[in-house]
Scaffold this active site. Structure first.
Site, short mmCIF file in Angstrom:
data_model
loop_
_atom_site.label_atom_id
_atom_site.label_comp_id
_atom_site.label_asym_id
_atom_site.label_seq_id
_atom_site.Cartn_x
_atom_site.Cartn_y
_atom_site.Cartn_z
N HIS A 30 -0.76 3.97 8.11
CA HIS A 30 -1.80 4.87 8.64
C HIS A 30 -1.08 5.73 9.68
CE1 HIS A 30 -5.30 2.63 7.05
NE2 HIS A 30 -4.61 1.54 7.32
N HIS A 57 -1.63 -12.19 1.91
CA HIS A 57 -1.34 -12.14 3.36
C HIS A 57 -2.01 -13.27 4.14
CE1 HIS A 57 -5.15 -10.06 3.01
NE2 HIS A 57 -4.63 -8.89 2.73
N LEU A 117 -5.32 -6.41 9.22
CA LEU A 117 -6.24 -7.43 8.72
C LEU A 117 -5.58 -8.18 7.56
CD1 LEU A 117 -9.56 -5.44 8.90
CD2 LEU A 117 -8.94 -7.45 10.26
N ASP A 169 2.44 -6.28 2.60
CA ASP A 169 1.21 -5.62 3.06
C ASP A 169 1.56 -4.43 3.95
OD1 ASP A 169 -1.46 -5.03 3.32
OD2 ASP A 169 -1.84 -6.55 4.86
N HIS A 182 -8.20 -10.87 -1.14
CA HIS A 182 -8.24 -10.69 0.32
C HIS A 182 -9.17 -11.77 0.85
CE1 HIS A 182 -8.01 -8.22 4.09
NE2 HIS A 182 -8.98 -9.07 4.36
N LYS A 205 -7.54 -6.96 -8.02
CA LYS A 205 -7.65 -7.23 -6.58
C LYS A 205 -9.09 -7.43 -6.17
CE LYS A 205 -6.65 -7.36 -2.23
NZ LYS A 205 -5.50 -7.53 -1.38
N HIS A 262 0.86 -1.20 0.00
CA HIS A 262 0.00 0.00 0.00
C HIS A 262 0.89 1.24 0.00
CE1 HIS A 262 -3.64 -2.33 0.96
NE2 HIS A 262 -2.79 -3.10 1.62
N LEU A 263 0.77 2.04 -1.03
CA LEU A 263 1.55 3.28 -1.11
C LEU A 263 0.71 4.52 -0.83
CD1 LEU A 263 3.85 2.69 -4.23
CD2 LEU A 263 4.53 2.73 -1.83
N ARG A 264 -0.63 4.37 -0.86
CA ARG A 264 -1.53 5.52 -0.69
C ARG A 264 -1.29 6.57 -1.77
NH1 ARG A 264 -3.85 1.82 2.54
NH2 ARG A 264 -3.03 1.78 4.64
C1 NCD Z 1 -4.74 -2.64 4.58
C2 NCD Z 1 -4.85 -1.13 4.39
O1 NCD Z 1 -4.65 -0.40 5.38
O2 NCD Z 1 -5.11 -0.68 3.30
N1 NCD Z 1 -4.84 -2.94 5.99
C3 NCD Z 1 -4.39 -4.04 6.60
O3 NCD Z 1 -4.67 -4.20 7.80
N2 NCD Z 1 -3.68 -4.94 5.99
C4 NCD Z 1 -5.77 -3.33 3.77
C5 NCD Z 1 -5.56 -4.82 3.64
O4 NCD Z 1 -4.64 -5.26 2.96
O5 NCD Z 1 -6.33 -5.58 4.23
ZN ZN Z 2 -3.06 -5.04 2.10
#
Ligand code: NCD
Ligand code: ZN
Length: 350
Positions: A256, A179, A224, A252, A141, A104, A20-22
């Site tokens: 945040h 994951h 998650l 993963d 997922h 995805k 996740h790079l946002r």
């Molecule tokens: C991921 C996210 O923050 O985008 N969060 C996580 O707990 N892994 C989403 C995901 O991959 O489930």
């Molecule tokens: Zn993820």
């Protein structure tokens, strides 16, 4: 040379098959942490709004490329977020044009920004048929979202209730269970000999659910799928160190900011990009399997995706404990880096 004598290790440059790079300020803050060590990454599309079309994937890829640190040698591999409205023709075109590497699948409501995900799996069947035809992988997922199912059972139930029927209906579809966190998932992947692989994160090789819940609640270990009991963690380590081509690294790494995590309803996600290679090398060393690190981090992933491994290499060296920042500043507040709970001795030197 026995394992214990090894103090220097050179492997092909690794790839991250789930990242996740946002966007915006967060993208700029976290991208260098991945490009420092990794050659490629599968970029998750769960932005707000999600990356659902080929055109949106091109635009997001361009924003990532524009944010690359000077001199970085990094290729983002884009994914499309599957919705019940996804157009099979758009997916076919995005794949043919080299824009999207994978699609995805988030069950609606399963995790961060998954509200637009899939509720009725029959509705996405035409997209899945096209993907099977063109050899485009589906990243899954794998958790059910039924509130009646205990959160620690959601992956195992997903395998039985969703994945098995789906693989029967579209057997030629290549699937990556993302994951994985359970012995059940490891066994299921091991028992399947075609079109199925799994990514394993750095943190799920290190923490179990006690790390989150015993001795006070630890929001920075909450992600998650949630970490399970110790026997499951051990199963994941066994899979990762086995060299089995069906298991490979997908960190993963999911940033945040602290204000978003440290609140009554905190976000799920663990940020591991800065110290992932040090953590992984420690895990493989403790298991006496340093020589399998390259397969897990650098070889098995590209093979499943039908890509060559990276030509470049990285070198890790063992020494005094590695120091890394506890937090990384972003415009929206500090971002906590994963704390494995033990000293790390392997640093990437080259
Ligand atoms: C991921 C996210 O923050 O985008 N969060 C996580 O707990 N892994 C989403 C995901 O991959 O489930
Ligand atoms: Zn993820």
């Amino acid at each position: 040379m026995t394992e214990t004598d090894i103090t220097r290790l050179t492997i092909r440059r690794p790839d991250d098959w789930h990242l996740h790079l946002r966007d915006g300020a967060m993208l700029r803050a976290v991208l260098p942490e991945t490009t420092r060590h990794f050659g490629r990454a599968i970029i998750m599309p769960n932005l707000v709004p999600p990356v659902v079309s080929g055109a949106q994937a091109v635009a997001y890829r361009d924003r990532i490329l524009a944010a690359l640190p000077a001199g970085a040698n990094f290729t983002p591999l884009m994914t499309l977020y599957l919705t019940e409205e996804t157009d099979p023709t758009d997916v076919r075109r995005a794949h043919a044009d080299g824009i999207a590497t994978a699609v995805k699948l988030y069950p609606a409501g399963a995790t961060t920004n998954s509200a637009s995900g899939v509720r009725d799996f029959d509705k996405v069947r035409p997209v899945l048929e096209v993907m099977a035809e063109i050899g485009m992988p589906l990243c899954v997922h794998g958790e059910v979202t039924d509130s009646a199912i205990d959160i620690f059972d959601r992956e195992a139930v997903f395998i039985d209730k969703v994945l098995k029927p789906l693989r029967k209906k579209v057997p030629d579809l290549k699937i990556v269970m993302e994951h994985v966190t359970t012995q059940n998932a490891v066994d299921y992947v091991r028992d399947s000999h075609k079109n199925l692989a799994a990514t394993i994160t750095t943190h799920h090789l290190i923490i179990n659910r006690n790390h989150i819940l015993a001795g006070g609640i630890k929001p920075h270990y909450y992600c998650l799928p949630v970490a399970k009991r110790e026997a499951h963690r051990i199963a994941l380590v066994q899979a990762a160190i086995s060299g089995d081509k069906r298991f490979f690294l997908g960190t993963d790494s999911a940033p945040h900011t602290d204000p978003a995590k440290l609140q009554p309803c905190g976000c799920a996600g663990i940020f591991t990009a800065p110290n992932t290679m040090s953590c992984l090398t420690e895990v493989f060393e403790v298991a006496g399997k340093l020589k399998k690190l390259e397969a897990f981090a650098s070889l098995n992933g590209p093979q499943f995706y039908g890509l060559p491994p990276n030509d470049a290499t990285i070198t890790l060296e063992k020494g005094a404990p590695v120091t890394y920042p506890a937090t990384i500043p972003t415009d929206d507040g500090p971002l906590t880096v994963f704390d494995p709970g033990f000293d790390l001795h392997w640093r990437v030197v080259d």
